[in-house]
Design a protein around this motif. Sequence first.
Motif, PDB file in Angstrom:
ATOM      1  N   ASN A  70      -6.945  12.807  14.106  1.00  0.00           N
ATOM      2  CA  ASN A  70      -8.439  13.771  13.900  1.00  0.00           C
ATOM      3  C   ASN A  70      -8.442  12.744  13.204  1.00  0.00           C
ATOM      4  N   GLY A  71      -8.085  12.187  12.419  1.00  0.00           N
ATOM      5  CA  GLY A  71      -8.620  10.737  11.367  1.00  0.00           C
ATOM      6  C   GLY A  71      -9.001  11.613  10.457  1.00  0.00           C
ATOM      7  N   VAL A  72      -9.963  11.812   9.455  1.00  0.00           N
ATOM      8  CA  VAL A  72     -10.616  12.334   8.997  1.00  0.00           C
ATOM      9  C   VAL A  72     -11.167  14.316   8.617  1.00  0.00           C
ATOM     10  N   ASP A 127     -16.028   5.553   5.042  1.00  0.00           N
ATOM     11  CA  ASP A 127     -14.949   3.919   4.834  1.00  0.00           C
ATOM     12  C   ASP A 127     -14.872   3.748   3.470  1.00  0.00           C
ATOM     13  N   THR A 186      -8.831  15.731  10.296  1.00  0.00           N
ATOM     14  CA  THR A 186      -7.408  16.106  10.534  1.00  0.00           C
ATOM     15  C   THR A 186      -7.271  17.205   8.826  1.00  0.00           C
ATOM     16  N   ARG A 208      -7.239   4.648   3.232  1.00  0.00           N
ATOM     17  CA  ARG A 208      -8.078   3.862   4.965  1.00  0.00           C
ATOM     18  C   ARG A 208      -7.059   4.033   6.110  1.00  0.00           C
ATOM     19  N   VAL A 252      -4.666   7.678   6.857  1.00  0.00           N
ATOM     20  CA  VAL A 252      -6.516   8.209   7.966  1.00  0.00           C
ATOM     21  C   VAL A 252      -6.216   7.950   8.765  1.00  0.00           C
ATOM     22  N   ASP A 253      -6.309   6.410   9.280  1.00  0.00           N
ATOM     23  CA  ASP A 253      -6.149   6.118  10.791  1.00  0.00           C
ATOM     24  C   ASP A 253      -4.941   5.711  11.140  1.00  0.00           C
TER      25      ASP A 253
END
Length: 608
Positions: free
Chosen positions: A489-491, A472, A493, A481, A484-485
């Motif tokens: 699938n966030g990080v 983070d 992805t 940030r 990614v949010d």
Amino acid sequence: MSDPDPDSVSEPVPPLRDRLSAAGRTLAIIAKTRPGLTLGISVLTVVAALLPPAALYVSKLLIDGVVAAIGSGLEADRNAALRWVVVEAGLLAVLLVVRRGLVFQKARLHAELGFAVARLILDKANRFALAQIEHPRVQEMLIHAKQFAAARPYGLIVRGFDSLQAGVTLISIIALLAASAPWLILLMLVGGLPAFLGNLRFSGDAYRFYTARSPQMRERNYLESLVTNEAAARERLHYGLGDPLLGRFSDLFNDMHDGDRRLQGRQAVIGSLLGIGGSAIFLGGKLWIVVATIAGRFSLGDMTMLIGLLKQGQNAVNALLAAFTGSHEDLLYVTRLFALLDLDEGRTAGLATEGPTPGDGLRFENVSFAYPGASTRALDRVSFQLAPGTRLGLVGVNGSGKTTLVKLAAGLYRPDTGRVLLDGLDLAEWDPAALSRRIGVMFQPHVNYKLSVRDNVESGIGLATLSPDAMDRALAAGLARELVDELENGVETRLSKRFAEGVELSGGQWQRLAMARAHANEAADILILDEPTAALDAEAESAFMARPLAPGRSLILISHRLSNLRTADLIILLDQGCVAEVGDHETLIGQGGAYANLFALQADPYRT
């Protein structure tokens, strides 16, 4: 093995000493990869070699038994003949099973040996210093190794098994012929020589031809990537580059194919003539066997066996000589593979994890550097100190030496003269891992890894795992940030439309991940950012430049936007590799020199 030279241009046939050394090293790779598998293939090969001559001998006994049974009419002779049928069927069944087993075992060896050799090539590439991996000759050697040499160790080993099988078969046939017609042994051996001599000649010609074409193959691969790579698709489609690129691709292919066709044509014509000569020798021997049988010298079973032995013997001789010729060609390529593996990596790693004067920071002392073959220096007698907590701005026109300075500061290049020091110790004496922990870098151009978001960030610490909090913080430092949010699938992805589940990013979004990557190593007390805001919008750029440095962390910031350097403690203007001006923003503006002129040019459009 002789010392390889990446600057050599011609590709002569390697000396015998080097080829023998390459053969021994290939066997060592096999022994290390799967020794049990190799032993199993050897045993099956010997069995497969013994069965055909044995089957011919049983066939002779069967035919003679049938003739005897017809002549005597006795049931015992009839049953004896039938037993030989069963024996022959059993031998053929065993031969079928053995051959299938060999196919299976060789397929396993092919896969495992191919991986082992590919890993050797990749490991070598991974250990090359930057200057070495950038060398065109090294690139050609790597491409040649991957395209031609990677499969050759397997070919060499398989030809060794072929030689073993042909040799055992030939010894068995010689033993059988020696009892009936010894002179056929000489005929059988002589029959394979013409084709062998021709193939031996052409194997060297083929090697010289294909190795000389490595630059053309490299260009052809690049043209192919321009047509198929998604990164080049926009310009290719917009500018209509596809057809011209395909035209160049076709011209290169035709040029290479013309030479290949002439070589293969000569080989086909001469090979056919030599093959006819070998067949004529075999037919002469067959004719003698038939005439001798008619004269009563041999039985019908003897004739069948001798003709079969002569044919099998000639095939064994041809296979043995072909294996030798093929091994000769394989060794030429394998020798070149080991020349790559023996190439100087140009990377001498030190062992130090700290310097003698902690807190001294990064120093350039009269550093000069020129790229191989260049007539001028990229950097010329550059000196400065980056003390802990200092913001250093680097500015200069394109080609002034800024990116070269970054590579020297990161320890990727070694100065031709002068020294680059960290805490009073030359970078050459630092352990590479320790140096990497001390210095975080965002290169220009940065790499867009077609992996996950997590991999893109964690590659900044060698793909070690970041804790959720550390991830983070890195994303926040790179202004990534919110990006990614927004990803489902966030990080985790996967990035790039190259993959079905992949997500494509804009240039600015990729740059944010590159900045996050540079900030992933929180232990780094020196951060080097080369054009970190080039693809960012004005709001993101302003937010990034307003972020304070971590306590004790130094920053080298390279930017063409001079407004980003106003808060720098020290600004160095490079001109043709030399330090032209030094000072903070206000001092340089006051001097009215090149920096002031560049700043004015950038500021004028915003003045009313």
